[in-house]
Design a protein around this motif. Structure first.
Motif, short mmCIF file in Angstrom:
data_model
loop_
_atom_site.label_atom_id
_atom_site.label_comp_id
_atom_site.label_asym_id
_atom_site.label_seq_id
_atom_site.Cartn_x
_atom_site.Cartn_y
_atom_site.Cartn_z
N UNK A 86 -15.38 -46.31 -20.70
CA UNK A 86 -15.80 -45.27 -21.51
C UNK A 86 -15.72 -44.09 -20.73
N UNK A 87 -17.12 -43.31 -20.81
CA UNK A 87 -17.05 -41.94 -20.39
C UNK A 87 -18.26 -41.82 -19.66
N UNK A 88 -18.22 -41.14 -18.52
CA UNK A 88 -19.44 -40.72 -17.44
C UNK A 88 -19.89 -39.43 -17.83
N UNK A 89 -20.81 -38.85 -18.06
CA UNK A 89 -21.18 -37.35 -18.35
C UNK A 89 -21.14 -36.63 -16.75
N UNK A 90 -20.36 -35.77 -16.91
CA UNK A 90 -20.17 -34.84 -15.72
C UNK A 90 -18.93 -35.36 -14.86
N UNK A 91 -18.51 -36.57 -15.10
CA UNK A 91 -17.60 -37.23 -14.07
C UNK A 91 -16.46 -37.46 -14.87
N UNK A 92 -15.26 -37.15 -14.74
CA UNK A 92 -13.90 -37.48 -15.16
C UNK A 92 -13.89 -37.00 -16.77
N UNK A 127 -5.32 -32.82 -22.25
CA UNK A 127 -5.48 -34.32 -22.51
C UNK A 127 -4.46 -35.18 -21.55
N UNK A 128 -4.53 -36.16 -21.56
CA UNK A 128 -3.82 -37.25 -20.72
C UNK A 128 -3.68 -38.46 -21.49
N UNK A 129 -2.35 -38.98 -21.48
CA UNK A 129 -2.17 -40.20 -22.23
C UNK A 129 -1.84 -41.28 -21.21
N UNK A 152 -0.34 -40.49 -9.28
CA UNK A 152 -0.44 -39.78 -10.71
C UNK A 152 -1.13 -40.39 -11.63
N UNK A 153 -1.41 -41.54 -11.69
CA UNK A 153 -2.27 -42.18 -12.59
C UNK A 153 -3.58 -41.74 -12.33
N UNK A 154 -4.02 -41.75 -11.06
CA UNK A 154 -5.62 -41.32 -10.83
C UNK A 154 -5.67 -39.83 -11.28
N UNK A 155 -4.84 -38.79 -11.10
CA UNK A 155 -4.68 -37.53 -11.65
C UNK A 155 -5.08 -37.47 -13.04
N UNK A 156 -4.05 -38.17 -13.93
CA UNK A 156 -4.16 -38.16 -15.24
C UNK A 156 -5.57 -38.93 -15.97
N UNK A 157 -6.13 -39.85 -14.94
CA UNK A 157 -7.21 -40.51 -15.63
C UNK A 157 -8.52 -39.93 -15.02
N UNK A 158 -8.39 -38.84 -14.29
CA UNK A 158 -9.66 -37.99 -13.86
C UNK A 158 -9.69 -36.51 -14.31
#
Ligand code: SF4
Length: 486
Positions: A280-286, A205-207, A228-234
């Motif tokens: 939102x969310x993308x199936x299989x990505x992030x 989990x990332x916040x 680091x933000x990119x790592x957390x959000x992906x």
């Protein structure tokens, strides 16, 4: 691992302590001076900078005028793209929402990308109480977390630390061999990178916080400089974003304005090295689960106050901190709030509503430098005055409040200044009473409460002859002379 919550003390007491720390003042002067110079160059490159500021101000004012509608559009767009939206009235509700999401994922560690909003609600401490460790992944946030201190600057939270201090923190907090780490920035950064990589890869989990959220498409935006933000959000399976309700913008056209204003005004860059958007969310990505927590925590109260509403326009660039002569001397901790400097002096008393926070609007010289640099033209001095007036009214309304020495002095001054004859009589009395206190036209010491003035500055003595007396003496013979000639 958790950052310590800021202690709430009156600004005056905390500032006195900070002023005694000469190392802190040197660190602050160097850092704020460097950022100020770079920022001036970055904004000076833009021939339409003033027009951009005005555009930013207008967009924000428009958002505030229809905040409810924008938030509902944002909610619908996020849900349409597979996200879940939560509404939190206060810190306790927001913390409970995040804690329950993390607990449902069955994990005891989360990675965080810099979010001052989560500091505002004390999320790290709330998670720690539930046995969950929150790891800050922004380098400067990690430094203050290892030091068990709150941030002292919105953008550069470890501005008060020098390289040697950071090295000592890394050696202890990361369990490193002291002989293998120097205080060279490259080595320090590499050590932090190794420490954080492990945590990024194992986090479920990332916040995050949010710089902006586009209502039109439900897209959330985080800007940062370290990746680091990119790592957390992906990387993690679940992403939770905690966002103040004022961060919503109507559409992508508005983003065009803010993505020019923010980097130049904050880090003095033409664009942010990492600008992440997700919808939102993308199936299989992030991340495969996305939760957006919309936080009020006093913001609707600010919105209701027409004179102070513009406080909510802030895009947290921190430019006002770097030009503030008060901040540059006392640093962020003296403000006892996650929002330091001029923006903290107006935002904190409105969000917290405590006696300690009510002292913050007085932590300003009203020089106006903050207004000059603010990329969205928040008239901070005007709001400061409004809040000072409110604090005085509130003090008057509290038991014994009207009897404070300052209040009594102001009432006496108002009485004396209301009529010229009272003022003149007071001058004559003061001239007779100042006696031994006045030396060469200056009073350098006063007894009791009045001595607080002469502790830091001299008081001009009442002169042997006031201007009015001098004028009257000259006017009489002149009038007689004119009368004689006519
Ligand atoms: S008040 Fe203005 S200058 Fe200060 S942090 Fe906010 S946007 Fe930046």
């Amino acid at each position: 691992m958790s950052g310590a919550a800021p202690r709430r003390r009156k600004f005056e007491a905390a500032a006195r302590e900070a002023l005694a720390d000469s190392q802190l003042r040197r660190n602050l002067a160097k850092a704020t001076g460097t950022i100020r110079e770079k920022r001036a160059v970055a904004t000076g490159e833009m021939p339409d900078w003033q027009e951009l500021r005005e555009a930013g101000r207008r967009v924000k004012a428009g958002v505030m005028a229809h905040l409810g509608e924008h938030l509902e559009r944002l909610e619908a767009a996020v849900q349409e793209r597979g996200g879940v939206v939560h509404w939190a009235r206060d810190a306790a509700e927001a913390n409970a929402i995040v804690r329950d999401i993390v607990a449902a994922e069955g994990t005891h560690e989360v990675v965080k990308v810099k979010s001052i909003t989560t500091d505002e609600i004390g999320l790290n401490e709330a998670l720690a109480a539930a046995g969950i460790t929150a790891v800050e992944t922004d380098l400067a946030e990690l430094i203050v977390q290892l030091a068990h201190e709150p941030s002292s600057h919105i953008l550069v939270p470890a501005i008060h630390k020098n390289r040697a201090q950071i090295r000592a923190l890394f050696v202890e907090g990361m369990g490193l061999d002291p002989s293998e780490l120097s205080d060279e920035p490259r080595e320090l950064t590499a050590a932090a990178r190794r420490f954080l990589r492990e945590r990024f890869f194992r986090a479920r989990v990332a916040v995050s916080g949010a710089n902006f959220a586009v209502a039109e498409t439900g897209s959330v935006c985080v800007v940062e400089s370290e990746g680091n933000g990119r790592m957390c959000t992906t990387l993690p399976h679940t992403l939770v974003t905690v966002m103040g309700i004022e961060k919503v913008v109507p559409d992508w056209q508005a983003m065009e304005v803010f993505l020019q204003l923010l980097p130049r005004s904050s880090t003095a860059e033409r664009m942010n090295p990492y600008t992440s958007f997700w919808s939102g969310v993308t199936p299989g990505d992030g991340p495969q689960a996305f939760h957006l927590v919309l936080l009020d925590n006093g913001r609707t109260r600010v919105l209701a106050d027409e004179a102070a509403r513009q406080t909510l326009h802030c895009i947290r660039c921190s430019a006002c901190l770097n030009v503030c002569p008060v901040y540059a001397r006392v640093g962020g901790h003296a403000y006892g709030s996650v929002y330091p400097g001029p923006i903290g002096a107006i935002l904190t008393p409105q969000l917290q509503r405590s006696r300690e926070a009510d002292t913050l609007p007085f932590a300003s010289t009203l020089c106006g430098a903050c207004y000059e640099v603010c990329p969205v033209k928040i008239d901070i001095p005007r709001v400061l005055l409004h809040l000072r007036g409110r604090a005085v009214e509130r003090r008057r309304g509290s038991p014994g409040g009207w009897r404070s020495a300052e209040d009594a002095a102001m009432r006496a001054a108002a009485y004396l200044l209301a009529e010229p004859w009272r003022y003149q009589r007071a001058q004559r009395l003061a001239r007779g009473g100042q006696g031994l206190l006045a030396r060469r036209g200056i009073i350098s010491w006063l007894p009791g409460y009045l001595g607080r003035w002469t502790q830091t500055r001299d008081l001009p003595a009442v002169p042997r002859r006031t201007f009015r007396e001098w004028y009257q003496e000259r006017a009489k013979p002149a009038a007689a002379d004119r009368g004689g000639r006519s």
